[in-house]
Design an enzyme around this catalytic site. Sequence first.
Site, PDB file in Angstrom:
ATOM      1  CD  GLU A 196      -2.879  -1.386   0.363  1.00 14.16           C
ATOM      2  OE1 GLU A 196      -2.815  -0.703  -0.680  1.00 14.16           O
ATOM      3  OE2 GLU A 196      -3.792  -2.198   0.591  1.00 14.16           O
ATOM      4  CE1 TYR A 223     -13.126  14.732  23.564  1.00 17.84           C
ATOM      5  CE2 TYR A 223     -15.113  13.405  23.634  1.00 17.84           C
ATOM      6  CZ  TYR A 223     -14.257  14.317  24.222  1.00 17.84           C
ATOM      7  OH  TYR A 223     -14.568  14.820  25.460  1.00 17.84           O
TER       8      TYR A 223
END
Length: 215
Positions: free
Chosen positions: A74, A120
Site C-alpha cells: 500500500e 472527538y
Amino acid sequence: MTEAALRELICLLAKSMFDRGLTGGSTGNISARTEDGGLLVSPTGTSFGRLDPARLSRFDASGRLIEGDPPTKEMPLHAAFYDTRSTAGAVVHLHSCHAVALSLMPDADADDFLPPLTPYAIMKLGKVALLPFFRPGDPAMGQAVRGLAGKRSAVMLANHGPVVAGKDVEAACNAIEELEDTARLAMMMRGIESRQLTPAQISDLVTHFDVEWDA
C-alpha cells in the site's frame, strides 16, 4: 526523536492496536517520517502484533528503499498522503471491523462518512471521505487520495478499512482509533433515534479547535 526511538514507538503502537483487535492477522500498515525526511514503513505481509524494529522498511528522503524488508504493497496510498499534506508525519491503515461495517451501509455518506455523534472525531479527523472499493494494493487508491488535493486527513476505503494521516505517529494512531470508536457508536445506534451534534455545535468545535473542515 531518534530513529531508534521511532522504530520502537511504531512497533509499540502497532502491537497495542493488534492486541485490542483493531486489526488482525497480517492486515494493516503504518509509516512515519524520520528526522532526515525519510520514512520507516511496516513490511509487507507482517503482523502488527509482531513487528521487528530492526526489519522495518527504511526509505531515504528521495523515496529510495535503503534497508529493511520489502514495504507494504500500500505504499502508493501512504505516498499520496505525504505528497499532498505537508503536515503529514505518519500514516496508519487498519482493517477495523466497525468502520468497515459502516462503509457497507447503503446510506453511507461519501463526503462526510462519520455521523457527528461526539466532538472527538470532529476534533481529531475533520470530515472523513468515503472512497469506493479498490483491489488491495491498487495504485488507484493513491490516485483517489491525491484527487482530494490534501483537503482530508482521513479516508475510509469501502469494504476495506480506514487510512489516517497525522502530524506524528501517535497522533495518527489516536485519530484512527477515534474513527473506529465513532463507527462503532454509529453501528450501535442504527435504527435508534439519537441526538447528534447540531450544525451550530459542529461549527463551534471547528472554530474553537481550528479543525480542517472542507466545506
